[in-house]
Design a protein around this motif. Structure first.
Motif, PDB file in Angstrom:
ATOM      1  N   ALA A  78     -13.783  -0.604  12.704  1.00  0.00           N
ATOM      2  CA  ALA A  78     -13.306   0.330  11.689  1.00  0.00           C
ATOM      3  C   ALA A  78     -13.727  -0.269  10.354  1.00  0.00           C
ATOM      4  O   ALA A  78     -13.157  -1.259   9.897  1.00  0.00           O
ATOM      5  CB  ALA A  78     -11.801   0.501  11.765  1.00  0.00           C
ATOM      6  N   GLU A  79     -14.762   0.305   9.784  1.00  0.00           N
ATOM      7  CA  GLU A  79     -15.426  -0.300   8.629  1.00  0.00           C
ATOM      8  C   GLU A  79     -14.868   0.230   7.309  1.00  0.00           C
ATOM      9  O   GLU A  79     -14.473   1.386   7.200  1.00  0.00           O
ATOM     10  CB  GLU A  79     -16.937  -0.027   8.700  1.00  0.00           C
ATOM     11  N   ALA A  80     -14.880  -0.660   6.320  1.00  0.00           N
ATOM     12  CA  ALA A  80     -14.510  -0.315   4.936  1.00  0.00           C
ATOM     13  C   ALA A  80     -13.103   0.262   4.861  1.00  0.00           C
ATOM     14  O   ALA A  80     -12.839   1.238   4.167  1.00  0.00           O
ATOM     15  CB  ALA A  80     -15.524   0.641   4.333  1.00  0.00           C
ATOM     16  N   MET A  81     -12.172  -0.388   5.570  1.00  0.00           N
ATOM     17  CA  MET A  81     -10.767   0.015   5.573  1.00  0.00           C
ATOM     18  C   MET A  81      -9.962  -0.904   4.658  1.00  0.00           C
ATOM     19  O   MET A  81     -10.516  -1.729   3.933  1.00  0.00           O
ATOM     20  CB  MET A  81     -10.236  -0.038   6.998  1.00  0.00           C
ATOM     21  N   ASP A  82      -8.626  -0.802   4.742  1.00  0.00           N
ATOM     22  CA  ASP A  82      -7.799  -1.643   3.882  1.00  0.00           C
ATOM     23  C   ASP A  82      -7.923  -3.126   4.240  1.00  0.00           C
ATOM     24  O   ASP A  82      -7.737  -3.982   3.375  1.00  0.00           O
ATOM     25  CB  ASP A  82      -6.339  -1.192   3.911  1.00  0.00           C
ATOM     26  N   THR A  83      -8.251  -3.460   5.481  1.00  0.00           N
ATOM     27  CA  THR A  83      -8.484  -4.859   5.833  1.00  0.00           C
ATOM     28  C   THR A  83      -9.615  -5.452   5.009  1.00  0.00           C
ATOM     29  O   THR A  83      -9.612  -6.637   4.678  1.00  0.00           O
ATOM     30  CB  THR A  83      -8.802  -4.997   7.335  1.00  0.00           C
ATOM     31  N   ASP A 191       3.890   3.522   3.121  1.00  0.00           N
ATOM     32  CA  ASP A 191       4.007   2.911   1.803  1.00  0.00           C
ATOM     33  C   ASP A 191       4.311   1.422   1.860  1.00  0.00           C
ATOM     34  O   ASP A 191       4.237   0.740   0.837  1.00  0.00           O
ATOM     35  CB  ASP A 191       5.034   3.643   0.943  1.00  0.00           C
ATOM     36  N   MET A 192       4.629   0.876   3.051  1.00  0.00           N
ATOM     37  CA  MET A 192       4.751  -0.569   3.151  1.00  0.00           C
ATOM     38  C   MET A 192       3.380  -1.240   3.005  1.00  0.00           C
ATOM     39  O   MET A 192       3.280  -2.384   2.592  1.00  0.00           O
ATOM     40  CB  MET A 192       5.418  -0.976   4.471  1.00  0.00           C
ATOM     41  N   PHE A 193       2.314  -0.507   3.327  1.00  0.00           N
ATOM     42  CA  PHE A 193       0.958  -1.000   3.115  1.00  0.00           C
ATOM     43  C   PHE A 193       0.462  -0.688   1.705  1.00  0.00           C
ATOM     44  O   PHE A 193      -0.363  -1.416   1.158  1.00  0.00           O
ATOM     45  CB  PHE A 193      -0.001  -0.370   4.131  1.00  0.00           C
ATOM     46  N   THR A 318       3.702  -6.273   2.821  1.00  0.00           N
ATOM     47  CA  THR A 318       2.699  -6.029   3.854  1.00  0.00           C
ATOM     48  C   THR A 318       1.312  -5.798   3.280  1.00  0.00           C
ATOM     49  O   THR A 318       0.312  -6.135   3.921  1.00  0.00           O
ATOM     50  CB  THR A 318       3.132  -4.831   4.717  1.00  0.00           C
ATOM     51  N   ARG A 319       1.214  -5.244   2.086  1.00  0.00           N
ATOM     52  CA  ARG A 319      -0.106  -4.921   1.532  1.00  0.00           C
ATOM     53  C   ARG A 319      -0.981  -6.152   1.345  1.00  0.00           C
ATOM     54  O   ARG A 319      -2.194  -6.030   1.190  1.00  0.00           O
ATOM     55  CB  ARG A 319       0.053  -4.176   0.209  1.00  0.00           C
ATOM     56  N   PHE A 320      -0.390  -7.354   1.399  1.00  0.00           N
ATOM     57  CA  PHE A 320      -1.179  -8.574   1.249  1.00  0.00           C
ATOM     58  C   PHE A 320      -1.485  -9.245   2.587  1.00  0.00           C
ATOM     59  O   PHE A 320      -1.794 -10.431   2.640  1.00  0.00           O
ATOM     60  CB  PHE A 320      -0.464  -9.553   0.317  1.00  0.00           C
ATOM     61  N   TYR A 321      -1.408  -8.482   3.674  1.00  0.00           N
ATOM     62  CA  TYR A 321      -1.680  -9.061   4.990  1.00  0.00           C
ATOM     63  C   TYR A 321      -3.105  -9.589   5.098  1.00  0.00           C
ATOM     64  O   TYR A 321      -3.391 -10.487   5.895  1.00  0.00           O
ATOM     65  CB  TYR A 321      -1.404  -8.048   6.096  1.00  0.00           C
TER      66      TYR A 321
END
Length: 387
Positions: A78-83, A191-193, A318-321
């Protein structure tokens, strides 16, 4: 096994000896019976001279090498995602170049590759109409499809800001899906992400939001391969999974409960599109091969030790995972440094990194314990912890 001194909550240090048996990075012996994507991180270029807060440059060699590593384990990308820090250091022009390069690098690999499509080149504060949102989505749709890519339609901060009713979401998604040349994956990101996505689908009631997402799918079922929901709530995922049209897949985005959701129950199962699969790739591949051969309990047994690690990596905020994901890539020798786009290597406190190191060892996810220990010692010294 190597040992080192790790800081303790009382400000002291205690000796820790590694105990895990590393999972080998082996090609799966059988095809998986789930469609599986790993949302892959990017490797930053630490030598680029620029303001980290403006994003940063990409180490293309390291980034593409990591995608080949994941593909060799049988994992789709899964390319160019939030990761990959989409909207948090990775710009749309960089994302498009990443999509193009990955498409070329993995051509003929046999693993599926889908690509994040959003509106992140817009400044949400400057958006005034739904037409602005649609135009932004379609710009990315056209660019990705021109590069030969399949789409993951990501949630839009701009849409969350400008939309007033569920009907606004239906209208936007209807127009975007009409342009898709092949069935897409929809992504409902909680919204936790991303706090900017609060109230997505036009309501703060999650049951009502689910029904809006289902209405989007019902209007354009032939254009939808599946939906990923990232709410970290297994019961909501199962509830929605049971309501989907038969031809539409549920892709789990639950990095807290993924083993049981993928294993499934008498009513069904989830496929996977997970950020944690970046960090636990060898164990995930081995487990999925067991599941494909009907050994459900062995699948769950392999993944069980990865869950505490994943819950720590994805813990609040979580957004900083991504910081934990890249830290493990550094410890495991997939990159020579621990530098991230946007300076995000600084977005977690020292106890977080200590826990990630220890939990990764217990899960067998430090592939070279000597190297991981050496790098952890260097990291700790930078934080004032003497060896």
């Amino acid at each position: 096994m190597p040992s080192l001194l790790l800081p303790t909550p009382d400000g002291r240090t205690a000796s820790y000896r590694l105990v895990g048996t590393p999972w080998p990075a082996a090609r799966p012996a059988v095809p998986f019976n789930r469609v599986v994507f790993s949302a892959a991180h990017v490797v930053a270029d630490p030598f680029a001279d620029g303001d980290p807060s403006a994003g940063g440059a990409i180490d293309w060699h390291g980034t593409l090498a990591y995608r080949r590593y994941l593909a060799d384990l049988g994992l789709g990308i899964a390319e160019a995602m939030d990761t990959a820090q989409r909207g948090m250091g990775l710009s749309w022009p960089q994302a498009l170049e990443l999509i193009r390069r990955t498409h070329e690098a993995l051509a003929g690999s046999g693993v599926p590759v889908f690509n994040g499509c959003g509106t992140d080149h817009l400044d949400p504060a400057e958006v005034t109409t739904l037409d602005d949102v649609v135009a932004a989505y379609l710009e990315q749709v056209d660019a990705i499809q021109a590069a030969g890519g399949r789409l993951i339609v990501m949630a839009s901060r701009a849409l969350a800001r400008i939309a007033r009713t569920p009907d606004d979401y239906l209208a936007v998604y209807r127009r975007v899906l009409a342009r898709a040349e092949q069935p897409v994956v929809l992504h409902w990101l909680g919204d936790m992400f991303d706090p900017a996505l609060a109230g997505y689908w036009g309501t703060g009631d999650l049951d009502a939001a689910r029904d809006v997402a289902l209405a989007v799918i019902a209007e354009s079922t032939r254009k939808v391969d599946g939906i990923k929901i990232s709410l970290l709530d297994k019961d909501r995922e199962i509830d929605m999974r049971e309501r989907l049209p038969a031809a539409v897949k549920m892709y789990t985005g639950d990095d807290f409960n993924y083993p049981e959701l993928i294993a499934g129950d008498a009513q069904g199962f989830s496929h996977a599109l997970l950020g944690i699969f970046d960090a636990i790739a060898p164990a995930a591949s081995a487990a999925l091969a067991e599941l494909a051969q009907g050994r459900r309990e062995r699948f769950l047994e392999i993944l069980a030790p990865t869950v505490p690690l994943s819950r720590r990596i994805f813990g609040a905020p979580t957004r900083f995972y991504k910081t934990g994901v890249v830290f493990l890539a550094y410890l495991n020798g997939h990159q020579r440094h621990f530098t991230m786009l946007g300076g995000h290597q600084a977005m977690r406190a020292l106890p977080y990194f200590v826990d990630v190191f220890r939990l990764a060892d217990l899960a067998g996810l430090l592939r070279d314990p000597e190297l991981a220990t050496l790098r952890m010692k260097r990291f700790l010294q930078l934080h004032g912890v003497e060896a």
